[in-house]
Design a protein around this motif. Sequence first.
Motif, mmCIF file in Angstrom:
data_model
loop_
_atom_site.group_PDB
_atom_site.id
_atom_site.type_symbol
_atom_site.label_atom_id
_atom_site.label_comp_id
_atom_site.label_asym_id
_atom_site.label_seq_id
_atom_site.Cartn_x
_atom_site.Cartn_y
_atom_site.Cartn_z
ATOM 1 N N TYR A 246 0.831 -1.207 0.000
ATOM 2 C CA TYR A 246 0.000 0.000 0.000
ATOM 3 C C TYR A 246 0.866 1.258 0.000
ATOM 4 O O TYR A 246 0.511 2.269 -0.614
ATOM 5 C CB TYR A 246 -0.918 0.028 1.226
ATOM 6 C CG TYR A 246 -1.975 -1.043 1.252
ATOM 7 C CD1 TYR A 246 -3.022 -1.052 0.328
ATOM 8 C CD2 TYR A 246 -1.954 -2.043 2.218
ATOM 9 C CE1 TYR A 246 -3.998 -2.035 0.358
ATOM 10 C CE2 TYR A 246 -2.919 -3.032 2.260
ATOM 11 C CZ TYR A 246 -3.946 -3.027 1.327
ATOM 12 O OH TYR A 246 -4.909 -4.005 1.360
ATOM 13 N N SER A 249 1.930 2.529 -3.387
ATOM 14 C CA SER A 249 0.897 2.949 -4.338
ATOM 15 C C SER A 249 0.930 4.457 -4.533
ATOM 16 O O SER A 249 1.213 5.219 -3.597
ATOM 17 C CB SER A 249 -0.495 2.538 -3.826
ATOM 18 O OG SER A 249 -0.578 1.144 -3.685
ATOM 19 N N GLU A 250 0.624 4.872 -5.743
ATOM 20 C CA GLU A 250 0.609 6.311 -6.024
ATOM 21 C C GLU A 250 -0.358 7.020 -5.104
ATOM 22 O O GLU A 250 -0.050 8.084 -4.538
ATOM 23 C CB GLU A 250 0.240 6.555 -7.491
ATOM 24 C CG GLU A 250 0.228 8.028 -7.871
ATOM 25 C CD GLU A 250 -0.078 8.249 -9.341
ATOM 26 O OE1 GLU A 250 -0.174 9.431 -9.742
ATOM 27 O OE2 GLU A 250 -0.227 7.257 -10.083
#
Length: 423
Positions: A246, A249-250
């Motif tokens: 997580y 993630s962007e």
Amino acid sequence: MKKWLYTLLVVVLAACSNEIPEQQPAKRSGRTVLAYLISNNKAGSLDTYLRDNVIDMYIALGNMKESCTLLVFYRPYTGDTPLSNPTLMSFYTDGRGNVNSQPVLSGDNLTFEAVCQIAQKKEYTMNSQIATDPVVMKEVFTDMQIVAPSDSYGLILGSHASGWMKGNSVQSKAFGDDDGYNIDIPDLADVLKNSFSEKLDFVLFDACMMGTAEVGYELRETTSYCIASVMETPVYGFPYDQILPYLYSENVDYSAVCHEFVSFNKTNNLWGTCAVMDCSQMENLASAVKAKLSEWQDALSSVSMQNVQQYGVGSYRYFSYDVLDFFRELGRKSGVVKTTDLNEAIASVQSALNQAVIAKDCLSGVDYDFDGVVIDGTRFCGIGMYILEEYNPYVANKTAWNDYYKQSISWYHAAGWDDLNLN
């Protein structure tokens, strides 16, 4: 001839694979995750658990489907092995099951020693210096950015801690415990601001009692988000094999990070809270708190603090109270009695909290009692704040706490405590 030269080149590169290369690496797109872990504390109390955390981070890297970089600064317990000195370890995964160009370790081969062996490393002698020294921290953070130039960074800070409180006083640890030495939160904020040219994407505190308005406000100029628990954090820390993906993630799913932490604690029959503060909203929260304190200041002396959700245990009992629950009680004492009226009266604080606390989760109820502290999930806003001795009889004898709070913690002024009429 070409094949022979190619083979020789492979051998030479493999022989150098456990050392951080001297040349400037190419800048990588996306986010690089950094971890700053300090286990050199009393009897190595965190060493085993921080080692396990590094292994879990490595497992997560091995399962990634995209390339990414992880840098871990590890301050080992004195005289420990396999790291005899504080060490910066670099890990890169290609997203195809290889870390540092080697197949991911598994089974009995997956040990802390083996993970350290494959890392590209830089050792620090430090001599009499300590890992919580601002000069040392800045040096390490600078080295991290040299080793792994990146579009952005997220930082994990793992060690003992005790929130906004001053280190080396009232048995406090502030952040970090390197043989008894710590760094106070205002100083930590300065180190991060001076070490990174851009705000960090997030700071994750794998450490106790950092989920407070005071901490989030101090970090408002250094990080976009702060992930922390307002309670003491179980020694196992965060389940990095679950949450690390997580964090790359962007758009980080912060609700999932909180959920994974709380679910891990539930599975292990522990306790726990987790929240994520949007530090850009902490000024707005401070303004809402200040306005409400000013409006209801005449009722402050009547607040029954035993009716407010508090999060401290042992010598830290009463160090932090739920922000919204405090205003519920203050509203009742101010004459707002009806539930509908009370909700409307504290709506400004609730609205500011909704913007400042973007994710939260907790284990609530008596099944998750921790040393007498039971979390009521219906009253849990995610973060806490300190209530000074003028309005809180439980900290009337905490002179060191109160003096330091007034002198050094920015939230004291931003939230308007210093403007109140004490008569």
